[in-house]
Design a protein around this motif. Structure first.
Motif, PDB file in Angstrom:
ATOM      1  N   ASN A 152       0.829  -1.355   0.033  1.00 24.77           N
ATOM      2  CA  ASN A 152       0.114   0.049   0.017  1.00 24.77           C
ATOM      3  C   ASN A 152       0.958   1.216   0.108  1.00 24.77           C
ATOM      4  O   ASN A 152       1.581   1.444   0.968  1.00 24.77           O
ATOM      5  CB  ASN A 152      -0.979  -0.185   1.252  1.00 24.77           C
ATOM      6  CG  ASN A 152      -1.876  -1.087   1.147  1.00 24.77           C
ATOM      7  OD1 ASN A 152      -2.748  -1.222   0.103  1.00 24.77           O
ATOM      8  ND2 ASN A 152      -2.006  -1.746   2.366  1.00 24.77           N
ATOM      9  N   ILE A 153       0.824   2.049  -0.812  1.00 23.67           N
ATOM     10  CA  ILE A 153       1.951   3.043  -1.292  1.00 23.67           C
ATOM     11  C   ILE A 153       1.107   4.414  -1.454  1.00 23.67           C
ATOM     12  O   ILE A 153       0.188   4.441  -1.897  1.00 23.67           O
ATOM     13  CB  ILE A 153       2.575   2.749  -2.662  1.00 23.67           C
ATOM     14  CG1 ILE A 153       2.729   1.357  -2.961  1.00 23.67           C
ATOM     15  CG2 ILE A 153       3.728   3.711  -3.000  1.00 23.67           C
ATOM     16  CD1 ILE A 153       3.973   0.907  -1.783  1.00 23.67           C
ATOM     17  N   GLY A 246     -11.382  -0.463   1.958  1.00 19.52           N
ATOM     18  CA  GLY A 246     -10.826  -1.443   0.877  1.00 19.52           C
ATOM     19  C   GLY A 246      -9.828  -2.197   1.155  1.00 19.52           C
ATOM     20  O   GLY A 246      -9.929  -3.373   0.893  1.00 19.52           O
ATOM     21  N   ILE A 247      -8.496  -1.495   1.883  1.00 16.99           N
ATOM     22  CA  ILE A 247      -7.643  -2.056   2.382  1.00 16.99           C
ATOM     23  C   ILE A 247      -7.988  -3.392   3.338  1.00 16.99           C
ATOM     24  O   ILE A 247      -7.497  -4.432   3.246  1.00 16.99           O
ATOM     25  CB  ILE A 247      -6.513  -1.481   2.999  1.00 16.99           C
ATOM     26  CG1 ILE A 247      -5.972  -0.482   2.121  1.00 16.99           C
ATOM     27  CG2 ILE A 247      -5.487  -2.266   3.914  1.00 16.99           C
ATOM     28  CD1 ILE A 247      -4.975   0.490   2.802  1.00 16.99           C
ATOM     29  N   SER A 248      -9.233  -3.309   3.992  1.00 16.83           N
ATOM     30  CA  SER A 248      -9.439  -4.405   4.901  1.00 16.83           C
ATOM     31  C   SER A 248     -10.195  -5.341   4.111  1.00 16.83           C
ATOM     32  O   SER A 248     -10.297  -6.356   4.816  1.00 16.83           O
ATOM     33  CB  SER A 248     -10.615  -3.441   6.118  1.00 16.83           C
ATOM     34  OG  SER A 248      -9.900  -2.700   6.595  1.00 16.83           O
ATOM     35  N   GLY A 278      -1.777   2.267  10.272  1.00 20.21           N
ATOM     36  CA  GLY A 278      -0.801   1.268  10.282  1.00 20.21           C
ATOM     37  C   GLY A 278      -0.963   0.312   8.830  1.00 20.21           C
ATOM     38  O   GLY A 278      -0.444  -0.777   8.950  1.00 20.21           O
ATOM     39  N   MET A 279      -1.737   0.912   8.054  1.00 18.05           N
ATOM     40  CA  MET A 279      -2.087   0.087   6.810  1.00 18.05           C
ATOM     41  C   MET A 279      -1.247   0.438   5.588  1.00 18.05           C
ATOM     42  O   MET A 279      -1.388  -0.143   4.859  1.00 18.05           O
ATOM     43  CB  MET A 279      -3.625   0.410   6.567  1.00 18.05           C
ATOM     44  CG  MET A 279      -4.521  -0.397   7.506  1.00 18.05           C
ATOM     45  SD  MET A 279      -6.283  -0.560   7.038  1.00 18.05           S
ATOM     46  CE  MET A 279      -7.050  -1.625   8.294  1.00 18.05           C
ATOM     47  N   ILE A 280      -0.764   1.648   5.652  1.00 16.73           N
ATOM     48  CA  ILE A 280       0.222   2.259   4.605  1.00 16.73           C
ATOM     49  C   ILE A 280       1.626   1.538   4.905  1.00 16.73           C
ATOM     50  O   ILE A 280       2.261   1.902   5.737  1.00 16.73           O
ATOM     51  CB  ILE A 280       0.178   3.776   4.669  1.00 16.73           C
ATOM     52  CG1 ILE A 280      -1.298   4.220   4.294  1.00 16.73           C
ATOM     53  CG2 ILE A 280       1.132   4.209   3.411  1.00 16.73           C
ATOM     54  CD1 ILE A 280      -1.746   3.648   3.011  1.00 16.73           C
ATOM     55  N   ARG A 300       9.944   3.483   4.444  1.00 17.29           N
ATOM     56  CA  ARG A 300       9.143   2.152   4.705  1.00 17.29           C
ATOM     57  C   ARG A 300       8.820   2.181   6.206  1.00 17.29           C
ATOM     58  O   ARG A 300       9.482   2.675   7.405  1.00 17.29           O
ATOM     59  CB  ARG A 300      10.186   0.728   4.655  1.00 17.29           C
ATOM     60  CG  ARG A 300      10.567   0.627   3.183  1.00 17.29           C
ATOM     61  CD  ARG A 300      11.390  -0.484   3.234  1.00 17.29           C
ATOM     62  NE  ARG A 300      11.625  -1.172   1.782  1.00 17.29           N
ATOM     63  CZ  ARG A 300      10.919  -1.756   0.980  1.00 17.29           C
ATOM     64  NH1 ARG A 300       9.718  -2.105   1.443  1.00 17.29           N
ATOM     65  NH2 ARG A 300      11.288  -1.663  -0.315  1.00 17.29           N
ATOM     66  N   LEU A 301       7.174   2.284   6.526  1.00 20.24           N
ATOM     67  CA  LEU A 301       6.785   2.314   7.611  1.00 20.24           C
ATOM     68  C   LEU A 301       6.941   1.087   8.478  1.00 20.24           C
ATOM     69  O   LEU A 301       7.181  -0.054   7.889  1.00 20.24           O
ATOM     70  CB  LEU A 301       5.277   2.841   7.564  1.00 20.24           C
ATOM     71  CG  LEU A 301       5.158   4.007   6.806  1.00 20.24           C
ATOM     72  CD1 LEU A 301       3.597   4.706   6.800  1.00 20.24           C
ATOM     73  CD2 LEU A 301       5.937   5.164   7.384  1.00 20.24           C
TER      74      LEU A 301
END
Length: 305
Positions: A152-153, A246-248, A278-280, A300-301
């Motif tokens: 996820n960018i 959407g990520i979920s 925390g999803m990116i 990078r996270l």
């Protein structure tokens, strides 16, 4: 010149007298031109990455505005609008209410002027036109494609840093071998004309155009089963909420946002919401207008593998 096909498309919408004048300009002098702007009662000028050039009455172009500069009349601007409407202004109410047209070869035409005071306002007096020549820079995403694949960018940069160009290229690379949906709210990325994207966004890419990003994202997740969704210029909490939803659901996202560093991003509630979720996985910062579409820094996270 680069984008010569798009340039010829633009000139084809000009009145005959202006077309004859501009045909005298040496095409080599127009290499890397980004925009052609025409102002009623003002001049026609070319916008390049580092300079502006004015059209003169003898068909030359000059970096200095002078009394010899070509001056466009109201009739010239109005005739171009009529040509954009194919001489049926009433059939183009949507474009005149949104203030832009998308024509052949991915050219986007912005319009300024006076809006009506009706319930659905639309332009009825025209002040200026901005023909934007699209820049599809093949290869500009090659270096970060493998590094950011299946993540996820968030692609970030300032004005004219090339965010949209880089996003389009990543969309093309992904969309050539996996299911992708592009949410193109203002039709700036794919430049769909008569149902066909004028820019290459990938042979497996579905494109949703002229709707709110948040609605387009929800629609894509429900109906198109994308592996990745691309969208430009996150601008509201609704956009961020739709992305997180959407990520979920298992969809990857590649999105852009205005911001030159983490400090600027953190001041925006919509972007801070994404970062704090925390999803990116990765944030990419671009160099800027002098080196458009080139990555300056990849962060990078903590959630990125």
């Amino acid at each position: 010149m680069d984008g010569s096909t798009s340039y010829k498309t633009i000139v084809s919408y000009f009145p005959d007298s202006l077309r004859k004048l501009i045909s005298k300009v040496n095409c080599e002098e127009l290499d890397d031109v980004m925009e052609i702007r025409i102002r009623a009662g003002g001049t026609l000028y070319f916008v390049f990455p580092k300079r502006i050039m004015y059209l003169l009455n003898d068909g030359r172009i000059s970096a200095k505005y002078s009394d010899n500069a070509y001056i466009a009349t109201n009739n010239v601007v109005s005739e171009i609008i009529e040509r954009l409407c194919h001489y049926s202004v009433h059939s183009c109410s949507r474009q005149l209410s949104e203030g832009f047209f998308v024509i052949e070869n991915g050219v986007r035409v912005g319009i300024s002027g006076v809006f009506s005071s009706s319930e659905k306002p639309q332009l009825y007096e025209y002040c200026s036109l901005n023909f934007r020549i699209p820049r599809c820079i093949s290869g500009c995403a090659d270096e970060i494609f493998s590094e950011t694949f299946d993540k996820n960018i968030l692609i970030c940069g300032g004005v004219n840093s090339g965010k949209t160009t880089l996003l389009r290229e990543l969309c093309r690379l992904n969309g050539n071998f996996r299911k992708v949906t592009l949410i193109d709210e203002r039709n700036e990325i794919a430049c769909v004309h008569n149902g066909i994207p004028q820019n290459d966004v990938g042979c497996l890419t579905d494109t949703i155009v002229n709707t709110e990003r948040s609605y387009g994202i929800m629609s894509a997740v429900r109906t198109l089963s994308p592996e990745v969704i691309f969208c430009d210029e996150i601008a509201s909490n609704k956009d961020s909420e739709a992305i997180l939803n959407g990520i979920s659901c298992g969809v990857r996202f590649v999105v852009t946002a205005h911001g030159r560093n983490m400090q600027e991003l953190s001041r925006r509630r919509d972007i801070a919401c994404l970062l704090e979720s925390g999803m990116i996985d990765i944030v990419c910062f671009l160099h800027g207008s002098l080196k458009p579409s080139t990555v300056r820094e990849v962060i990078r996270l903590g959630n990125s593998n």
